[in-house]
Write a protein that holds these residues in place. Structure first.
Motif, PDB file in Angstrom:
ATOM      1  N   GLY A 129       0.813  -1.215   0.000  1.00 53.66           N
ATOM      2  CA  GLY A 129       0.000   0.000   0.000  1.00 53.66           C
ATOM      3  C   GLY A 129       0.843   1.259   0.000  1.00 53.66           C
ATOM      4  O   GLY A 129       0.499   2.249  -0.660  1.00 53.66           O
ATOM      5  N   VAL A 130       1.973   1.240   0.720  1.00 57.18           N
ATOM      6  CA  VAL A 130       2.873   2.397   0.737  1.00 57.18           C
ATOM      7  C   VAL A 130       3.455   2.634  -0.652  1.00 57.18           C
ATOM      8  O   VAL A 130       3.500   3.767  -1.149  1.00 57.18           O
ATOM      9  CB  VAL A 130       4.007   2.194   1.768  1.00 57.18           C
ATOM     10  CG1 VAL A 130       5.029   3.318   1.663  1.00 57.18           C
ATOM     11  CG2 VAL A 130       3.439   2.137   3.183  1.00 57.18           C
ATOM     12  N   ALA A 182       1.147   4.742   9.722  1.00 59.07           N
ATOM     13  CA  ALA A 182       0.828   4.668  11.153  1.00 59.07           C
ATOM     14  C   ALA A 182       0.693   3.214  11.599  1.00 59.07           C
ATOM     15  O   ALA A 182       1.157   2.834  12.681  1.00 59.07           O
ATOM     16  CB  ALA A 182      -0.460   5.441  11.440  1.00 59.07           C
ATOM     17  N   LYS A 183       0.071   2.395  10.760  1.00 61.13           N
ATOM     18  CA  LYS A 183      -0.086   0.978  11.106  1.00 61.13           C
ATOM     19  C   LYS A 183       1.260   0.259  11.090  1.00 61.13           C
ATOM     20  O   LYS A 183       1.519  -0.613  11.924  1.00 61.13           O
ATOM     21  CB  LYS A 183      -1.057   0.310  10.130  1.00 61.13           C
ATOM     22  CG  LYS A 183      -2.495   0.822  10.259  1.00 61.13           C
ATOM     23  CD  LYS A 183      -3.409   0.125   9.265  1.00 61.13           C
ATOM     24  CE  LYS A 183      -4.839   0.636   9.387  1.00 61.13           C
ATOM     25  NZ  LYS A 183      -5.743  -0.018   8.405  1.00 61.13           N
ATOM     26  N   LEU A 184       2.135   0.629  10.140  1.00 59.92           N
ATOM     27  CA  LEU A 184       3.463   0.023  10.103  1.00 59.92           C
ATOM     28  C   LEU A 184       4.265   0.405  11.336  1.00 59.92           C
ATOM     29  O   LEU A 184       4.992  -0.418  11.895  1.00 59.92           O
ATOM     30  CB  LEU A 184       4.203   0.479   8.841  1.00 59.92           C
ATOM     31  CG  LEU A 184       3.834  -0.238   7.542  1.00 59.92           C
ATOM     32  CD1 LEU A 184       4.500   0.440   6.354  1.00 59.92           C
ATOM     33  CD2 LEU A 184       4.231  -1.711   7.603  1.00 59.92           C
ATOM     34  N   ALA A 188       5.701  -2.302  13.948  1.00 55.77           N
ATOM     35  CA  ALA A 188       7.131  -2.410  14.261  1.00 55.77           C
ATOM     36  C   ALA A 188       7.384  -2.287  15.754  1.00 55.77           C
ATOM     37  O   ALA A 188       8.189  -3.031  16.325  1.00 55.77           O
ATOM     38  CB  ALA A 188       7.900  -1.341  13.494  1.00 55.77           C
ATOM     39  N   LYS A 189       6.708  -1.370  16.387  1.00 56.22           N
ATOM     40  CA  LYS A 189       6.893  -1.183  17.824  1.00 56.22           C
ATOM     41  C   LYS A 189       6.419  -2.403  18.616  1.00 56.22           C
ATOM     42  O   LYS A 189       6.953  -2.713  19.674  1.00 56.22           O
ATOM     43  CB  LYS A 189       6.137   0.064  18.287  1.00 56.22           C
ATOM     44  CG  LYS A 189       6.803   1.363  17.849  1.00 56.22           C
ATOM     45  CD  LYS A 189       5.985   2.574  18.251  1.00 56.22           C
ATOM     46  CE  LYS A 189       6.690   3.856  17.824  1.00 56.22           C
ATOM     47  NZ  LYS A 189       5.868   5.067  18.096  1.00 56.22           N
ATOM     48  N   LEU A 216      12.301   1.278  12.528  1.00 55.08           N
ATOM     49  CA  LEU A 216      11.672   2.378  13.265  1.00 55.08           C
ATOM     50  C   LEU A 216      12.267   3.722  12.861  1.00 55.08           C
ATOM     51  O   LEU A 216      11.553   4.699  12.663  1.00 55.08           O
ATOM     52  CB  LEU A 216      11.806   2.163  14.771  1.00 55.08           C
ATOM     53  CG  LEU A 216      10.821   1.169  15.396  1.00 55.08           C
ATOM     54  CD1 LEU A 216      11.119   1.012  16.880  1.00 55.08           C
ATOM     55  CD2 LEU A 216       9.387   1.632  15.210  1.00 55.08           C
ATOM     56  N   GLY A 217      13.584   3.758  12.737  1.00 56.46           N
ATOM     57  CA  GLY A 217      14.226   5.002  12.316  1.00 56.46           C
ATOM     58  C   GLY A 217      13.809   5.397  10.915  1.00 56.46           C
ATOM     59  O   GLY A 217      13.603   6.578  10.619  1.00 56.46           O
ATOM     60  N   THR A 218      13.669   4.406  10.031  1.00 50.23           N
ATOM     61  CA  THR A 218      13.270   4.695   8.659  1.00 50.23           C
ATOM     62  C   THR A 218      11.843   5.218   8.610  1.00 50.23           C
ATOM     63  O   THR A 218      11.537   6.167   7.889  1.00 50.23           O
ATOM     64  CB  THR A 218      13.386   3.432   7.788  1.00 50.23           C
ATOM     65  OG1 THR A 218      14.725   2.949   7.851  1.00 50.23           O
ATOM     66  CG2 THR A 218      13.038   3.737   6.342  1.00 50.23           C
ATOM     67  N   ILE A 219      10.951   4.600   9.367  1.00 50.40           N
ATOM     68  CA  ILE A 219       9.569   5.069   9.409  1.00 50.40           C
ATOM     69  C   ILE A 219       9.510   6.506   9.901  1.00 50.40           C
ATOM     70  O   ILE A 219       8.808   7.355   9.347  1.00 50.40           O
ATOM     71  CB  ILE A 219       8.704   4.149  10.304  1.00 50.40           C
ATOM     72  CG1 ILE A 219       8.468   2.813   9.596  1.00 50.40           C
ATOM     73  CG2 ILE A 219       7.363   4.806  10.631  1.00 50.40           C
ATOM     74  CD1 ILE A 219       7.740   1.792  10.429  1.00 50.40           C
TER      75      ILE A 219
END
Length: 238
Positions: A129-130, A182-184, A188-189, A216-219
């Motif tokens: 989707g992204v 937001a869901k990703l 990840a968290k 997480l850093g990439t998001i």
């Protein structure tokens, strides 16, 4: 007394030749990207692993977005604002932008060719989707730009711009954050353990290794750096 409103048929627009060349060069780019998105792909045999593959694909997307801005700058400096630029310069600039779209498309098709078990299916759907979100926004901008160049009088009227001797028309690309982000981030968290126990997943062996901040850093980088806004200007003489 207000000036009469002219219809597009009553307005004659003269665009710089380099802008016309650019419109012709860009016309097939979005069409090719949309066709590539519908391409049927054979299964690669790769099983989508949530953390490892999300990290990989987020890196692909981040890199493509990094390449996008200078390529759009190139449309301006190498063609639109370069008096005397011809079909060759326009073709090169369009080709460089097409290469960035190919980065998104290749990543999308790579993820599409993978298969996911029940635990990874949501993650795979989200990353697809992204990809679709970014490709669609770029294609829609390209189509609007090409249409504005092909029929500037109509574009001027749609924007409510009054016809004048010298009109500047802006077609802006505004990249927005995909709703899947937001869901990703939440996914990840949930999956990444605390720092003292977390081990970064190994990169996929068939892809070249890339250094980066992890998923997480990439998001976070994408969330804060997604707002790429550029404008392509054409001067129309009515």
């Amino acid at each position: 007394m207000s000036a009469p409103v002219l219809s597009p048929e009553e307005v004659v627009c003269v665009l710089p030749s380099q802008v016309i060349f650019l419109g012709k060069a860009l016309a097939p780019v979005a069409r090719g990207a949309r066709q590539a998105m519908t391409r049927r792909v054979r299964s690669s045999g790769h099983e989508f692993v949530t953390l490892g593959d999300l990290s990989h694909h987020m890196g692909v997307i981040q890199q493509a977005l990094t390449h996008l801005s200078p390529r759009i700058d190139g449309l301006m400096t190498d063609v639109v604002h370069k008096v005397g630029a011809g079909a060759v310069e326009a073709g090169r600039a369009a080709g460089r932008l097409e290469q960035v779209l190919s980065e998104f498309i290749d990543g999308y098709l790579d993820a599409k060719a993978s298969h996911a078990g029940p635990e990874a299916s949501d993650a795979r759907s989200l990353i697809l989707g992204v990809y679709r979100h970014h490709i669609r926004e770029i294609c829609e901008w390209l189509e609007e730009l090409v249409e504005a160049i092909a029929n500037p009088a109509s574009a001027i009227q749609k924007r409510g711009i009054a016809a004048a001797a010298n009109v500047e028309l802006t077609v802006a690309l505004n990249m927005t954050s995909p709703p899947e982000m937001a869901k990703l981030d939440a996914l990840a968290k949930r999956l990444i353990p605390p720092p003292e126990t977390y081990i970064e997943p190994s990169p996929r062996v068939e892809q070249r290794e890339t250094s980066g901040p992890g998923i997480l850093g990439t998001i976070g980088a994408l969330a804060f750096g997604i707002g790429i806004t550029k404008a392509v200007l054409g001067r129309n003489h009515g």
